[in-house]
Design an enzyme around this catalytic site. Structure first.
Site, mmCIF file in Angstrom:
data_model
loop_
_atom_site.group_PDB
_atom_site.id
_atom_site.type_symbol
_atom_site.label_atom_id
_atom_site.label_comp_id
_atom_site.label_asym_id
_atom_site.label_seq_id
_atom_site.Cartn_x
_atom_site.Cartn_y
_atom_site.Cartn_z
ATOM 1 N N SER A 467 0.830 -1.163 -0.006
ATOM 2 C CA SER A 467 -0.022 0.066 -0.088
ATOM 3 C C SER A 467 0.925 1.097 0.003
ATOM 4 C CB SER A 467 -0.938 -0.009 1.003
ATOM 5 O OG SER A 467 -2.117 0.800 0.822
ATOM 6 N N ASP A 552 -8.302 -4.815 -6.572
ATOM 7 C CA ASP A 552 -8.051 -3.820 -5.505
ATOM 8 C C ASP A 552 -8.762 -2.623 -5.680
ATOM 9 O OD1 ASP A 552 -6.898 -2.110 -3.852
ATOM 10 O OD2 ASP A 552 -4.789 -2.664 -4.237
ATOM 11 N N HIS A 584 -6.882 -5.595 -2.111
ATOM 12 C CA HIS A 584 -5.584 -4.788 -1.503
ATOM 13 C C HIS A 584 -5.017 -5.409 -0.475
ATOM 14 C CE1 HIS A 584 -3.952 -0.728 -1.204
ATOM 15 N NE2 HIS A 584 -3.961 -1.173 0.171
#
Length: 614
Positions: A467, A552, A584
């Site tokens: 991330s 995602d 994600h």
């Protein structure tokens, strides 16, 4: 002991499904539930409270698994949430524990549900948020647990979040402002919402309404207004009088333990190098201290049983699995239930050690180091493992990646760079619009600090993260390739302009916060492009591994594919792993094995660590 004598911990022990995790007792105390594999897929298991071995699976997913559940106070319903292949469109299910029948109560497509409130005083109903009518806004619905019927009870006028009390009354909401701050609204008895107080942009991440007491006469706020770090404040709603219950000059109040009947705070936690408690109720504090003395690590308390005579206790270590216990408050008996990964007991794990250093502008930055066992602490290869968020932080405790890196021969370096949460608003706000700038140089300064002490080999440092951490890894490769030998990006954005243009619909009410913290594409387009790794792809000279979930919703697949296409076009050394059934992050164990096997080989090739023979 020498390094070669340290057994290699198999990847499936570190990254496979846990044996049992997330235990909870039913409100009547009769049942124990937890998440465990069923035919290799995580599902919810339920059994007698005093016999975990007798539990059986009650959900039967055969794909992605179930990880979020709760027992309801009607003493027969189990509620759980599930999405599809990581798309984060969470659907709510209600399972009848007596018949085994599961009902999908939010069947809408492209809609995400979350649980707002459920408690002992309303055992057959639940408030949920659902963005069925407007994808950007969650309205409030009441779910009847007896009939499984949903009824809308409040339409969202523009709130990013709702305030509700234990009587299922909507008490107001929080609306973001154009400057990245917020206004908290309070609902009167006639149903009208009036502004209650404003939160400035500098305080928005450190101020929040934490809830109400049982009779609704007082609210509890985490607030940094007028001070540096978030304090816990009690507000008398009739008079407006405020009482500070707990505070620290440097660290934000992080959590509250509340009395299950009155809902008044009994303790507040602060996450410093490790978790610390401030007790507001002396008897409660004495009981928690007694448990702490009987256990080894950081103690956590869960109080799910209505009579509050039985607690669930978890003991968190940095060098061992999380251990779960049932605590009988009347007898004082502490009964071990299970650990989340008992196989870890067979290996010598490394301890996580706090450290700090001074950044180039004088700011003190904290973090954690995990060293390989059995080697001299000198000139070691290292992996800088950058946390996501970025409005989050690393904490002390068991971390499978830290153990993996250390076991393979690397120092795992975790840095709570500026912008990380928990360290007060001055530290947090020092990260505003510093993606790829001061947030990045904090990471470089950590490398300089550790290399200057002779602990790590400056020429054998990799950068790794997911991330925001994936962005940091790409930034390391693009902006400062001379510092790092290689980079691993997991679901990280490569272009801040396309990231901000593609956030999920239900994030858009909070977009002003991202503009204030990252940059505004309408007025700072050049800054955002300059801070995007894609803009400096020509400068990449080190190998890059990119991993991406196809579904995602936060960091879209385009973020990976545009940087991979640029690397391919320029003939730069890279690997690309696309996971068709992930979002994600990586939820399925077979996908985690594929990724960690590839990453292990990649790091060993470029940093020289150990590799598991497949």
């Amino acid at each position: 002991m020498t390094y070669d004598a340290v057994p290699l911990i198999p990847r499936d022990v570190l990254f496979g499904n846990p044996e049992r995790v997330l235990p909870t007792l039913s409100p009547d105390g009769s049942r124990l539930g937890f998440v465990a594999p069923d035919d290799g897929v995580l599902n919810v298991w339920v059994g007698p409270a005093d016999d975990p071995a007798a539990a059986r699976p009650v959900t039967h997913d055969r794909h992605r698994g179930v990880r979020t559940f709760m027992f309801c106070h009607d003493d027969r319903t189990l509620a759980y949430l599930q999405d599809t292949d990581g798309d984060e469109d969470w659907r709510l299910y209600a399972l009848d524990l007596e018949t085994g029948e599961s009902t999908l109560v939010t069947p809408q497509e492209k809609v995400t549900a979350y649980i707002l409130e459920h408690n002992r005083w309303h055992p057959t109903s639940m408030l949920i948020g659902l963005n069925a009518d407007n994808p950007q806004l969650h309205d409030v619905y009441r779910l009847d647990l007896t009939t499984r019927e949903l009824t809308k009870v409040a339409e969202n006028p523009g709130y990013a979040g709702w305030l509700v009390d234990s009587d299922h009354r909507v008490r107001g909401g929080v609306a973001m402002t154009e400057d990245g701050g917020a206004v908290v609204y309070r609902r009167d008895d006639d149903g009208a919402d009036e502004p209650w107080f404003e939160i400035g942009p500098d305080d928005v991440l450190t101020t929040d309404v934490a809830g109400f007491n049982r009779d609704g006469s007082a609210a509890f706020l985490f607030s940094s207004t007028g001070v540096n770090a978030a304090r816990l404040i009690r507000v008398d709603l009739a008079t407006g009088a405020e009482t500070v219950l707990a505070e620290d000059p440097e660290y934000d109040a992080a959590g509250i333990a509340r009395h299950p009947e009155t809902l008044e705070p009994q303790a507040v936690t602060f996450v410093k190098e490790r978790k610390s408690w401030t007790f507001l109720d002396a008897a409660f504090g004495a009981e928690v201290d007694g448990l702490t003395q009987r256990l080894r690590g950081e103690v956590g308390i869960s109080r799910p049983v209505r009579d509050d005579r039985t607690w669930l206790v978890h003991d968190v270590l940095s060098d061992g699995p999380v251990r779960y216990y049932r605590y009988d408050r009347d007898s004082g008996e502490l009964t071990f239930l299970f650990s989340h990964r008992p196989e870890l007991e067979d290996y010598d794990l490394a301890e996580m050690e706090p450290f700090s250093y001074t950044a180039r502008d004088g700011l003190t930055v904290h973090g954690y180091l995990t060293f390989p066992r059995g080697v001299d602490r000198a000139g070691l290869p290292a992996v800088l493992n950058v946390h996501g968020g970025p409005w989050a932080r690393d904490t002390w405790g068991y971390n499978p990646e830290a153990q993996w890196f250390a076991n393979r021969g690397y120092v795992c370096v975790q840095v709570n760079f500026r912008g990380s949460t928990g360290y007060g608003k001055a530290f947090g706000n020092a990260g505003n619009k510093q993606w790829g700038a001061a947030m990045h140089t904090d990471l470089l300064d950590a490398v300089d600090h550790l290399a200057g002490q002779g602990l790590v080999d400056r020429d054998r440092v990799g950068i790794y993260g997911g991330s925001y951490g994936g962005y940091a890894a790409l930034a390391g490769a693009a902006f400062t390739p001379e510092v790092f030998r290689c980079a691993v990006d997991i679901v990280g954005p490569s272009n801040l302009l396309t990231l901000l243009a593609s956030v999920p619909e239900y994030w858009k009410p909070q977009l002003a916060l991202m503009h204030n913290r990252v940059g505004n594409p309408d007025t700072e387009r050049d800054l955002l492009w300059e801070r995007s790794p894609l803009s400096k792809v020509d400068q990449i000279t080190i190998p890059v591994l990119v991993a991406q979930g196809k579904n995602d919703p936060r960091v879209k697949i385009a973020e990976a594919e545009q940087i991979v296409a640029a690397l391919e076009e320029k003939g730069l050394d890279h690997e690309y792993l696309l996971f068709e059934d992930e979002g994600h992050g990586l939820a399925r164990p077979e996908n985690r094995e594929r990724f960690y096997a590839a990453a292990e080989r990649f790091l060993a090739t470029h940093l020289g660590g150990r590799v598991q023979a497949d």
